[in-house]
Design a protein around this motif. Sequence first.
Motif, mmCIF file in Angstrom:
data_model
loop_
_atom_site.group_PDB
_atom_site.id
_atom_site.type_symbol
_atom_site.label_atom_id
_atom_site.label_comp_id
_atom_site.label_asym_id
_atom_site.label_seq_id
_atom_site.Cartn_x
_atom_site.Cartn_y
_atom_site.Cartn_z
ATOM 1 N N ARG A 1 0.849 -1.185 -0.049
ATOM 2 C CA ARG A 1 0.090 0.107 0.051
ATOM 3 C C ARG A 1 0.857 1.196 0.247
ATOM 4 O O ARG A 1 0.493 2.131 -0.710
ATOM 5 C CB ARG A 1 -0.707 0.024 1.206
ATOM 6 C CG ARG A 1 -1.840 1.150 1.500
ATOM 7 C CD ARG A 1 -2.213 1.408 2.639
ATOM 8 N NE ARG A 1 -0.947 2.051 3.314
ATOM 9 C CZ ARG A 1 -0.861 2.346 4.816
ATOM 10 N NH1 ARG A 1 -1.804 1.842 5.618
ATOM 11 N NH2 ARG A 1 0.335 2.665 5.335
ATOM 12 N N ASP A 2 1.907 1.176 0.793
ATOM 13 C CA ASP A 2 2.565 2.502 0.981
ATOM 14 C C ASP A 2 3.582 2.911 -0.178
ATOM 15 O O ASP A 2 3.536 3.977 -0.976
ATOM 16 C CB ASP A 2 3.656 2.422 2.260
ATOM 17 C CG ASP A 2 2.818 2.520 3.368
ATOM 18 O OD1 ASP A 2 1.768 2.971 3.221
ATOM 19 O OD2 ASP A 2 3.619 2.207 4.680
ATOM 20 N N ALA A 3 3.927 1.791 -0.754
ATOM 21 C CA ALA A 3 4.981 1.737 -2.001
ATOM 22 C C ALA A 3 4.158 2.282 -3.344
ATOM 23 O O ALA A 3 4.332 3.277 -3.904
ATOM 24 C CB ALA A 3 5.703 0.637 -2.501
ATOM 25 N N PHE A 4 2.941 1.545 -3.515
ATOM 26 C CA PHE A 4 2.336 1.877 -4.715
ATOM 27 C C PHE A 4 1.291 3.263 -4.501
ATOM 28 O O PHE A 4 1.161 3.921 -5.547
ATOM 29 C CB PHE A 4 1.409 0.686 -5.211
ATOM 30 C CG PHE A 4 2.152 -0.452 -5.975
ATOM 31 C CD1 PHE A 4 2.782 -0.199 -7.241
ATOM 32 C CD2 PHE A 4 2.651 -1.359 -5.136
ATOM 33 C CE1 PHE A 4 3.557 -1.131 -7.615
ATOM 34 C CE2 PHE A 4 3.437 -2.382 -5.519
ATOM 35 C CZ PHE A 4 3.910 -2.388 -6.765
ATOM 36 N N GLY A 5 1.033 3.500 -3.398
ATOM 37 C CA GLY A 5 0.471 4.674 -2.878
ATOM 38 C C GLY A 5 1.232 5.787 -3.217
ATOM 39 O O GLY A 5 0.625 6.931 -3.819
ATOM 40 N N ALA A 6 2.594 5.802 -2.939
ATOM 41 C CA ALA A 6 3.267 7.011 -3.426
ATOM 42 C C ALA A 6 3.538 7.074 -4.840
ATOM 43 O O ALA A 6 3.498 8.253 -5.320
ATOM 44 C CB ALA A 6 4.806 6.652 -2.745
#
Length: 413
Positions: free
Chosen positions: A260-265
């Motif tokens: 979530r954090d990686a692709f949200g960025a």
Amino acid sequence: MGGAFLAAAVLARLGGRIGLPTIPLFIVAGIILGPHTPGVVLIADPHDLEMLSALGLVLLLFYLGLEFHLDDLEAGGRKMALAGGTYLALNVGAGLAFGFALGWGTSEALVLAGVLGISSSAIVTKVLVDTGRLGNRETKPILGIIVVEDIFLALYLAALQPILSGADSLAAAVGDGAKAFAFLLLLALAARFGTRLVGRLFSTPDDELLVISFLGAAVFVAGVSEWFGVADAIGAFMVGLMLGGTSSGERIRRLVHPLRDAFGAIFFFAFGLSIDPGDLPVVLWPVLAAVAVTLVMNVLAGLAAARLYRFGPPEAANISTTLLARGEFALILATMAAAAGLDSRLSPFIAGYVLLLAVLGPLAAGRSHWLARFLPGRDGDDGKEDRAAEGGTDGGSAALIPGGTAAAVPGRR
């Protein structure tokens, strides 16, 4: 791709030292390193990141579904509908009036109603995670308003598409809306009655198989949702809602967190790539006026929701500021408006409006206590019954949400 990740990380680390939220910094990284600004251009065509950006949005809403308990949705259905309906009436109504006041045309006014009226689910989700408010009592109304907005969004897009394309078939528009609503109903029924079956299908001690399974399910249902005229993000949200109530729910929350954090960025970085700062001065004053209208309407909507749930000024301020940002849906409308040949000022207006609120929204949410000082009401005995029903005091029991962020989490049912 590596440069995009590193640039976002460097800016976020620098901003974190002075207390800035990550969302606007990811967006600024996309603007600086995109095709519309001088200097280094990492990605010349924003469409190159389209699939990864879509995956980021899907994972953000999937995680939100995991955190949103079906019991909460059922228990607060009537209040959720009233709070969401009030929010839409104030913001969509103000957006429509603002569009007509600009005098750009009827179709343009209908587009602006959606642009000013609907929050960014992705930014709202990220703000709740970044501020550690997933366990706050006002988070339930916030998530409820997002759900109502997504239901409205499916019907709004189905009705708007034939207008922008020049079609005069009311039957076609009604048919599209009915198809979208039927699919939403199907997902809701699956989330309500299919949890036990879904739990057995996803039960596995192997983390690798579990990741592949839930990721495939979230992306697949998101794609099918889009085909039915429902926002892909709401399909992923419903999958998260189903899986969150299974025996594997806690493991899935832990495993999806870094994805979530990686692709949200990347989602927010790609958003920045699409913005051309050179177009913004032409529509500066309309953008500032629209932001002022949205601020006022959000405060009124926050006060209405707080009154409905018997909350005090701090919760009203949190609701108002958390829902402030506009994002992915407004950009979809900008693309539709450009394809339909509407007023050329519409696209830069939407870009400027979204950028400004994408920056102001997280900043305001992190400093909502400033707004609470000026709101009417008191935070005395109101809401004690609600807090008791949630299983504890105002904040619930202290816990760590996945990823190590401290948060207050209400007692599980």
